[in-house]
Write an enzyme that holds these catalytic residues in place. Structure first.
Site, PDB file in Angstrom:
ATOM      1  N   ASN A 116       0.831  -1.205   0.000  1.00 54.22           N
ATOM      2  CA  ASN A 116       0.000   0.000   0.000  1.00 54.22           C
ATOM      3  C   ASN A 116       0.862   1.249   0.000  1.00 54.22           C
ATOM      4  O   ASN A 116       1.950   1.280   0.577  1.00 54.22           O
ATOM      5  CB  ASN A 116      -0.960  -0.009   1.198  1.00 54.22           C
ATOM      6  CG  ASN A 116      -0.418   0.755   2.387  1.00 54.22           C
ATOM      7  OD1 ASN A 116      -0.518   1.970   2.459  1.00 54.22           O
ATOM      8  ND2 ASN A 116       0.170   0.015   3.333  1.00 54.22           N
ATOM      9  N   PHE A 120      -2.053   8.063   4.167  1.00 48.51           N
ATOM     10  CA  PHE A 120      -2.869   8.622   5.256  1.00 48.51           C
ATOM     11  C   PHE A 120      -4.113   9.347   4.731  1.00 48.51           C
ATOM     12  O   PHE A 120      -4.407  10.487   5.134  1.00 48.51           O
ATOM     13  CB  PHE A 120      -2.046   9.593   6.120  1.00 48.51           C
ATOM     14  CG  PHE A 120      -0.952   8.976   6.937  1.00 48.51           C
ATOM     15  CD1 PHE A 120      -0.841   7.606   7.105  1.00 48.51           C
ATOM     16  CD2 PHE A 120       0.008   9.785   7.542  1.00 48.51           C
ATOM     17  CE1 PHE A 120       0.177   7.046   7.875  1.00 48.51           C
ATOM     18  CE2 PHE A 120       1.032   9.242   8.305  1.00 48.51           C
ATOM     19  CZ  PHE A 120       1.116   7.869   8.469  1.00 48.51           C
ATOM     20  N   SER A 180       5.294   4.957   8.813  1.00 49.07           N
ATOM     21  CA  SER A 180       4.760   4.659   7.483  1.00 49.07           C
ATOM     22  C   SER A 180       5.737   5.142   6.421  1.00 49.07           C
ATOM     23  O   SER A 180       6.280   6.245   6.526  1.00 49.07           O
ATOM     24  CB  SER A 180       3.408   5.356   7.284  1.00 49.07           C
ATOM     25  OG  SER A 180       3.018   5.281   5.923  1.00 49.07           O
ATOM     26  N   ASN A 182       4.876   6.017   3.456  1.00 49.39           N
ATOM     27  CA  ASN A 182       4.105   6.653   2.394  1.00 49.39           C
ATOM     28  C   ASN A 182       3.869   8.149   2.574  1.00 49.39           C
ATOM     29  O   ASN A 182       3.160   8.758   1.775  1.00 49.39           O
ATOM     30  CB  ASN A 182       2.752   5.934   2.260  1.00 49.39           C
ATOM     31  CG  ASN A 182       2.937   4.472   1.918  1.00 49.39           C
ATOM     32  OD1 ASN A 182       3.769   4.127   1.090  1.00 49.39           O
ATOM     33  ND2 ASN A 182       2.187   3.606   2.583  1.00 49.39           N
ATOM     34  N   THR A 183       4.426   8.732   3.623  1.00 45.90           N
ATOM     35  CA  THR A 183       4.415  10.184   3.799  1.00 45.90           C
ATOM     36  C   THR A 183       5.855  10.654   3.767  1.00 45.90           C
ATOM     37  O   THR A 183       6.665  10.213   4.586  1.00 45.90           O
ATOM     38  CB  THR A 183       3.756  10.576   5.133  1.00 45.90           C
ATOM     39  OG1 THR A 183       2.377  10.192   5.104  1.00 45.90           O
ATOM     40  CG2 THR A 183       3.854  12.078   5.363  1.00 45.90           C
ATOM     41  N   LYS A 215       4.748   3.667  17.227  1.00 43.06           N
ATOM     42  CA  LYS A 215       4.809   2.559  16.275  1.00 43.06           C
ATOM     43  C   LYS A 215       6.035   2.716  15.395  1.00 43.06           C
ATOM     44  O   LYS A 215       6.249   3.774  14.799  1.00 43.06           O
ATOM     45  CB  LYS A 215       3.543   2.525  15.408  1.00 43.06           C
ATOM     46  CG  LYS A 215       3.453   1.301  14.496  1.00 43.06           C
ATOM     47  CD  LYS A 215       2.083   1.200  13.854  1.00 43.06           C
ATOM     48  CE  LYS A 215       1.921  -0.090  13.059  1.00 43.06           C
ATOM     49  NZ  LYS A 215       0.544  -0.237  12.514  1.00 43.06           N
ATOM     50  N   ASN A 244       5.418  -1.668  11.751  1.00 48.59           N
ATOM     51  CA  ASN A 244       4.669  -1.171  10.603  1.00 48.59           C
ATOM     52  C   ASN A 244       5.053  -1.986   9.360  1.00 48.59           C
ATOM     53  O   ASN A 244       5.716  -3.012   9.450  1.00 48.59           O
ATOM     54  CB  ASN A 244       4.967   0.324  10.409  1.00 48.59           C
ATOM     55  CG  ASN A 244       3.791   1.080   9.815  1.00 48.59           C
ATOM     56  OD1 ASN A 244       3.111   0.603   8.915  1.00 48.59           O
ATOM     57  ND2 ASN A 244       3.566   2.291  10.300  1.00 48.59           N
TER      58      ASN A 244
END
Length: 359
Positions: A116, A120, A180, A182-183, A215, A244
């Protein structure tokens, strides 16, 4: 039945479309009078030996749903009715944001994995707080918060603190997500010199009204895992969630074409199992039982949960296995876990937590 539904229908839909469709149907189903109560009676963990006390609450079972499925606190009651011991919503950001462009969610079926790069996508902390303020059920709900994409890295602490202030009063526990992939720049915040002021700001914003965890990513070097554990103890955090998603693509069974088609993003599911367990064991060796450790990554069966508990986890979470194994998965895991406890002569779950670690 679910295996047939998945193989013949759901897997042929775009992954994000299948997610929204399945989640919508689940939310609609529990609106049928009496159905949610019936589902909880049949599926929720009721065996007293599964109960575990952590983060100021008594969890009916150790297996919860990881953040990422219910991003906006729209279906946590339905998810709780399926048998999860807790539901972690989010990741929620202070500012509403659409996330990354689609497509951004992909299956690697041969690996029982998901890639993925959602970014967010959520309606913002204020909207989530309004929804959670109306909850009446007994589902334990954690809230996972992250950085708004438009906020510069230098202002991250203020951004996280705003989310924490809005959500602290409606969460059973809160998680600071700095892991994450993805940011842009988010994982840089895991470095202790940047993480300390961020966590301090969140602690100040919540006035310690809610248990707080951080996390972390599976891709951290071992010495950085130790540093995060030390910082969590120094600041008086309640725990750590490990781990994560990973940016690694090592050892996948899926063909190169499928992996390349999925592209960049965080990988979750079965391939994460070994590293997630390694990180858990390292955290336990460093912090002992002074932190609540929640293990996530590659958890698929009751035996996986058993192994994580023995390695020092107090709670365990799943996400990808729920996608592949269907709505009855959490109830099945809890049922099998209770059976194993009885078979091995344990009166309660807490007897095995940390039992596989060096004293």
């Amino acid at each position: 039945m679910y295996d047939v539904l998945f193989s013949r229908f759901l897997r042929h839909l775009p992954a994000e479309t299948a997610h929204h469709l399945s989640f919508a149907l689940l939310r609609l189903a529990v609106l049928v009078p009496g159905l949610r109560a019936l589902a909880r009676r049949l599926l929720a963990p009721h065996a007293p030996e599964l109960r575990v006390r952590a983060l100021g609450r008594e969890f009916p079972g150790p297996l919860g749903l990881a953040a990422g499925f219910d991003k906006d606190a729209t279906g946590y009651e339905a998810l709780g009715a399926l048998g999860f011991g807790h539901v972690e919503i989010g990741t929620v950001t202070a500012k509403p944001q659409p996330g990354n462009p689609r497509p951004r969610l992909f299956r690697l079926v041969a690996d029982r994995a998901i890639v993925n790069r959602m970014g967010f996508n959520n309606h913002g902390a204020a909207a989530a707080a309004r929804r959670l303020a109306r909850r009446r059920g007994d589902v334990i709900v954690g809230v996972n918060i992250g950085k708004s994409k438009v906020v510069p890295e230098a202002d991250a602490a203020t951004d996280y603190a705003l989310s924490a202030r809005r959500l602290a009063g409606v969460a059973d526990y809160m998680v600071v997500n700095v892991s994450s992939p993805n940011t842009p720049g988010l994982r840089n915040l895991q470095a202790v010199d940047r993480l300390r002021p961020l966590l301090t700001a969140v602690l100040d914003a919540t006035e310690r009204r809610v248990p707080l965890l951080v996390k972390i990513a599976p891709d951290l070097a071992d010495e950085d895992i130790d540093a995060v554990a030390d910082l969590a103890l120094e600041l008086g955090l309640d725990g750590v969630i490990a781990t994560n998603t990973t940016i690694s693509r090592t050892g996948l069974r899926s063909g190169a074409y499928a992996v390349d088609a999925a592209g960049i993003g965080g990988l979750s599911g079965a391939p994460l199992k070994e590293r997630s367990l390694e990180v858990l064991r390292r955290l336990r060796a460093r912090a002992g039982d002074r932190l609540v450790l929640i293990s996530v990554g590659g958890v698929e069966t009751a035996d996986d949960v058993w192994e994580r508990l023995r390695a020092g986890a107090t709670l365990v979470q799943g996400y990808t296995a729920f996608i592949y194994r269907g709505p009855f998965w959490p109830a099945r895991v809890h049922r099998d876990l209770a059976a194993r406890l009885r078979r091995e002569g344990h009166a309660k779950l807490t007897e095995i937590i940390g039992a596989g670690t060096a004293s």
